[in-house]
Motif scaffolding. Structure first.
Motif, mmCIF file in Angstrom:
data_model
loop_
_atom_site.group_PDB
_atom_site.id
_atom_site.type_symbol
_atom_site.label_atom_id
_atom_site.label_comp_id
_atom_site.label_asym_id
_atom_site.label_seq_id
_atom_site.Cartn_x
_atom_site.Cartn_y
_atom_site.Cartn_z
ATOM 1 N N SER A 1 -30.135 -0.466 34.120
ATOM 2 C CA SER A 1 -29.957 0.682 33.222
ATOM 3 C C SER A 1 -30.641 1.899 33.828
ATOM 4 O O SER A 1 -31.535 1.786 34.668
ATOM 5 N N TYR A 2 -30.186 3.053 33.403
ATOM 6 C CA TYR A 2 -30.791 4.317 33.831
ATOM 7 C C TYR A 2 -31.336 5.025 32.601
ATOM 8 O O TYR A 2 -30.775 4.898 31.506
ATOM 9 N N LYS A 3 -32.406 5.804 32.843
ATOM 10 C CA LYS A 3 -32.922 6.628 31.748
ATOM 11 C C LYS A 3 -31.975 7.790 31.534
ATOM 12 O O LYS A 3 -31.510 8.404 32.481
ATOM 13 N N LYS B 1 -31.880 4.616 26.979
ATOM 14 C CA LYS B 1 -31.414 4.089 28.257
ATOM 15 C C LYS B 1 -29.924 3.843 28.213
ATOM 16 O O LYS B 1 -29.375 3.488 27.174
ATOM 17 N N LEU B 2 -29.312 4.038 29.360
ATOM 18 C CA LEU B 2 -27.890 3.741 29.474
ATOM 19 C C LEU B 2 -27.764 2.469 30.298
ATOM 20 O O LEU B 2 -28.162 2.445 31.467
ATOM 21 N N GLN B 3 -27.270 1.415 29.664
ATOM 22 C CA GLN B 3 -27.122 0.174 30.426
ATOM 23 C C GLN B 3 -25.812 0.221 31.206
ATOM 24 O O GLN B 3 -24.726 0.281 30.617
ATOM 25 N N VAL B 4 -25.945 0.222 32.510
ATOM 26 C CA VAL B 4 -24.783 0.418 33.383
ATOM 27 C C VAL B 4 -24.190 -0.913 33.841
ATOM 28 O O VAL B 4 -22.981 -1.049 33.989
ATOM 29 N N LEU B 5 -25.050 -1.919 34.056
ATOM 30 C CA LEU B 5 -24.558 -3.245 34.445
ATOM 31 C C LEU B 5 -25.171 -4.303 33.530
ATOM 32 O O LEU B 5 -26.363 -4.247 33.223
ATOM 33 N N GLY C 1 -12.303 -1.280 38.796
ATOM 34 C CA GLY C 1 -12.667 -0.864 37.441
ATOM 35 C C GLY C 1 -12.502 0.629 37.328
ATOM 36 O O GLY C 1 -12.491 1.339 38.346
ATOM 37 N N GLU C 2 -12.407 1.099 36.095
ATOM 38 C CA GLU C 2 -12.186 2.538 35.931
ATOM 39 C C GLU C 2 -13.460 3.317 36.263
ATOM 40 O O GLU C 2 -14.535 2.739 36.423
ATOM 41 N N SER C 3 -13.328 4.631 36.309
ATOM 42 C CA SER C 3 -14.456 5.492 36.628
ATOM 43 C C SER C 3 -15.596 5.268 35.627
ATOM 44 O O SER C 3 -15.359 5.183 34.423
ATOM 45 N N GLY C 4 -16.807 5.117 36.129
ATOM 46 C CA GLY C 4 -17.964 4.929 35.250
ATOM 47 C C GLY C 4 -18.224 3.486 34.869
ATOM 48 O O GLY C 4 -19.160 3.200 34.113
ATOM 49 N N SER C 5 -17.424 2.550 35.392
ATOM 50 C CA SER C 5 -17.606 1.151 34.994
ATOM 51 C C SER C 5 -18.800 0.496 35.699
ATOM 52 O O SER C 5 -19.155 -0.632 35.380
ATOM 53 N N GLY C 6 -19.387 1.184 36.675
ATOM 54 C CA GLY C 6 -20.598 0.661 37.307
ATOM 55 C C GLY C 6 -20.388 0.127 38.725
ATOM 56 O O GLY C 6 -21.296 -0.490 39.289
ATOM 57 N N LYS C 7 -19.250 0.393 39.310
ATOM 58 C CA LYS C 7 -18.921 -0.169 40.630
ATOM 59 C C LYS C 7 -19.909 0.299 41.715
ATOM 60 O O LYS C 7 -20.448 -0.508 42.459
ATOM 61 N N SER C 8 -20.111 1.622 41.791
ATOM 62 C CA SER C 8 -20.986 2.140 42.854
ATOM 63 C C SER C 8 -22.427 1.712 42.624
ATOM 64 O O SER C 8 -23.163 1.438 43.575
ATOM 65 N N THR C 9 -22.823 1.650 41.354
ATOM 66 C CA THR C 9 -24.180 1.182 41.039
ATOM 67 C C THR C 9 -24.358 -0.243 41.553
ATOM 68 O O THR C 9 -25.343 -0.560 42.229
ATOM 69 N N LEU C 10 -23.385 -1.082 41.272
ATOM 70 C CA LEU C 10 -23.428 -2.470 41.746
ATOM 71 C C LEU C 10 -23.501 -2.497 43.270
ATOM 72 O O LEU C 10 -24.288 -3.258 43.853
ATOM 73 N N GLY C 11 -22.718 -1.635 43.920
ATOM 74 C CA GLY C 11 -22.742 -1.548 45.382
ATOM 75 C C GLY C 11 -24.116 -1.169 45.908
ATOM 76 O O GLY C 11 -24.630 -1.776 46.844
ATOM 77 N N ARG C 12 -24.739 -0.170 45.255
ATOM 78 C CA ARG C 12 -26.064 0.269 45.720
ATOM 79 C C ARG C 12 -27.098 -0.848 45.574
ATOM 80 O O ARG C 12 -28.004 -0.987 46.394
ATOM 81 N N LEU C 13 -26.957 -1.647 44.516
ATOM 82 C CA LEU C 13 -27.887 -2.769 44.334
ATOM 83 C C LEU C 13 -27.671 -3.820 45.420
ATOM 84 O O LEU C 13 -28.625 -4.373 45.966
ATOM 85 N N ASP D 1 -17.060 1.696 49.628
ATOM 86 C CA ASP D 1 -17.018 2.269 48.281
ATOM 87 C C ASP D 1 -15.989 3.398 48.250
ATOM 88 O O ASP D 1 -16.255 4.495 48.711
ATOM 89 N N GLU D 2 -14.819 3.084 47.729
ATOM 90 C CA GLU D 2 -13.706 4.046 47.673
ATOM 91 C C GLU D 2 -13.447 4.639 49.059
ATOM 92 O O GLU D 2 -13.151 5.835 49.193
ATOM 93 N N ALA D 3 -13.539 3.768 50.078
ATOM 94 C CA ALA D 3 -13.529 4.252 51.465
ATOM 95 C C ALA D 3 -12.211 4.898 51.885
ATOM 96 O O ALA D 3 -12.164 5.609 52.883
HETATM 97 N N1 LIG Z 1 -28.830 7.621 39.234
HETATM 98 C C1 LIG Z 1 -28.251 7.630 38.009
HETATM 99 N N2 LIG Z 1 -28.908 8.114 36.927
HETATM 100 C C2 LIG Z 1 -28.360 8.078 35.701
HETATM 101 N N3 LIG Z 1 -27.130 7.585 35.438
HETATM 102 C C3 LIG Z 1 -26.418 7.101 36.473
HETATM 103 C C4 LIG Z 1 -26.934 7.096 37.812
HETATM 104 N N4 LIG Z 1 -26.002 6.557 38.624
HETATM 105 C C5 LIG Z 1 -24.951 6.244 37.844
HETATM 106 N N5 LIG Z 1 -25.194 6.556 36.557
HETATM 107 C C6 LIG Z 1 -24.289 6.337 35.412
HETATM 108 O O1 LIG Z 1 -23.899 4.975 35.469
HETATM 109 C C7 LIG Z 1 -22.544 4.820 35.090
HETATM 110 C C8 LIG Z 1 -21.804 4.091 36.185
HETATM 111 O O2 LIG Z 1 -21.729 4.924 37.325
HETATM 112 P P1 LIG Z 1 -21.088 4.431 38.696
HETATM 113 O O3 LIG Z 1 -21.224 5.555 39.662
HETATM 114 O O4 LIG Z 1 -21.672 3.132 39.073
HETATM 115 O O5 LIG Z 1 -19.568 4.240 38.262
HETATM 116 P P2 LIG Z 1 -18.281 3.956 39.153
HETATM 117 O O6 LIG Z 1 -17.604 2.758 38.576
HETATM 118 O O7 LIG Z 1 -18.668 3.885 40.586
HETATM 119 O O8 LIG Z 1 -17.381 5.240 38.875
HETATM 120 P P3 LIG Z 1 -16.365 6.041 39.859
HETATM 121 O O9 LIG Z 1 -15.105 5.205 39.926
HETATM 122 O O10 LIG Z 1 -16.137 7.331 39.162
HETATM 123 O O11 LIG Z 1 -17.026 6.192 41.188
HETATM 124 C C9 LIG Z 1 -22.022 6.230 34.832
HETATM 125 O O12 LIG Z 1 -22.044 6.442 33.432
HETATM 126 C C10 LIG Z 1 -23.014 7.116 35.529
HETATM 127 O O13 LIG Z 1 -23.122 8.366 34.900
#
Ligand SMILES: Nc1ncnc2c1ncn2[C@@H]1O[C@H](COP(=O)(O)OP(=O)(O)OP(=O)(O)O)[C@@H](O)[C@H]1O
Ligand SMILES: [Mg+2]
Length: 267
Positions: free
Chosen positions: A11-13, A23-27, A44-56, A172-174
């Motif tokens: 989650s992110y603050k 907090k926003l729970q992203v995954l 997954g659609e935009s905002g579903s957490g894909k890039s966050t998962l990738g960074r982890l 990631d969306e390469a």
């Molecule tokens: N560093 C951060 N701080 C706060 N919120 C974040 C941070 N990184 C991502 N988020 C939030 O987490 C959620 C998921 O973001 P993420 O970038 O993982 O989505 P995504 O699936 O990769 O979307 P996209 O297809 O648009 O790239 C979004 O609501 C985003 O605003």
């Protein structure tokens, strides 16, 4: 198993206004695995957490809970730096992922300098070899990024990603910023490198056509949760979840290899 992701929460603050402490729970409880030599799609659609998962997965951010292991080693607990060599990443935005003041030779020398400690002169043959692997000749060595097309620059980013002989590359969306015809060329290059070098990929996208083109398995992510896993692309048309079905329907039916077209036929 190359990569094991188990029960990940993140989650992110929310750092603005009155929501400061929220907090926003992203995954939420995400688990997946990646085997050697395969390409796992994450869609997954935009905002579903894909890039966050990738960074982890590549260890640039830490999960709140759960574990991520590469070759059996927990990436956030080890001090073994060689784990970083096992992973590379290619992003959507190729122009901002290279230093505009660096020539191509400098861009490709960077990982070799860091991981092998070689001088640029001693790296030259390797750098030319990397360029050739991605279908570029040595005439590009002394050009700057702005002197290359988007497709050529993404090839340079792929060359940089394979420079350390990684076990897997996070894509990631390469291909998302490229023209459709160039997308297919880059996907073909990735398929070829996967065969030649035995690399695995985690392929993050919102484009199901690209998934059917390159992936061996795919997971569907929605609002930070894995809602469906397809372990064999032949079963893509049997997805159960309405969201996965909707994605299938929405996806454009172009760019699909003929033999994969059958996966597309959904009731
Ligand atoms: N560093 C951060 N701080 C706060 N919120 C974040 C941070 N990184 C991502 N988020 C939030 O987490 C959620 C998921 O973001 P993420 O970038 O993982 O989505 P995504 O699936 O990769 O979307 P996209 O297809 O648009 O790239 C979004 O609501 C985003 O605003
Ligand atoms: Mg993203």
């Amino acid at each position: 198993m190359l990569l094991e992701v188990e029960n990940i929460d993140k989650s992110y603050k929310k750092s603005f206004g009155i929501m400061k402490k929220e907090k926003l729970q992203v995954l939420k409880d995400v688990s997946l695995c990646l085997y050697e030599g395969e390409c796992l799609g994450i869609i997954g659609e935009s905002g579903s957490g894909k890039s966050t998962l990738g960074r982890l997965m590549i260890g640039v951010e830490k999960a709140d809970a759960g574990s991520i292991r590469i070759d059996g080693t927990e990436i956030n607990k080890t001090t073994d730096k060689s784990i970083k060599e096992k992973v590379s990443v290619v992003f959507q935005d190729y122009s901002s992922s290279v230093n505009p003041r660096f020539k191509i030779i400098d861009i490709l020398w960077e990982p070799i300098k860091v991981f092998e400690g070689l001088s640029q002169k001693d790296s030259l043959n390797k750098i030319i070899g990397l360029l050739e692997k991605v279908g570029l000749s040595k005439e590009y060595l002394y050009r700057y990024p702005h002197q290359l097309s988007g497709g050529q620059l993404q090839r340079v980013c792929i060359a940089r990603a394979i420079a350390t002989n990684p076990k897997f590359i996070l894509l990631d969306e390469a291909i998302s910023s490229l023209d459709v015809s160039i997308q297919v060329q880059i996907l073909d290059l990735l398929i070829q490198l996967k065969k030649e070098m035995g690399i695995s990929y985690v392929f993050i996208t919102h484009d199901l056509a690209a998934v059917t083109y390159i992936c061996d398995r795919v997971i569907f992510l929605k609002e930070g949760k894995v809602i469906e896993k397809v372990d064999c692309m032949h079963q893509l048309s049997n997805v159960k979840d309405p969201y996965s079905k909707a994605l299938l329907h929405a996806a454009k039916a172009m760019n699909i290899r003929e033999e994969n077209y059958v996966y597309w036929q959904i009731s």
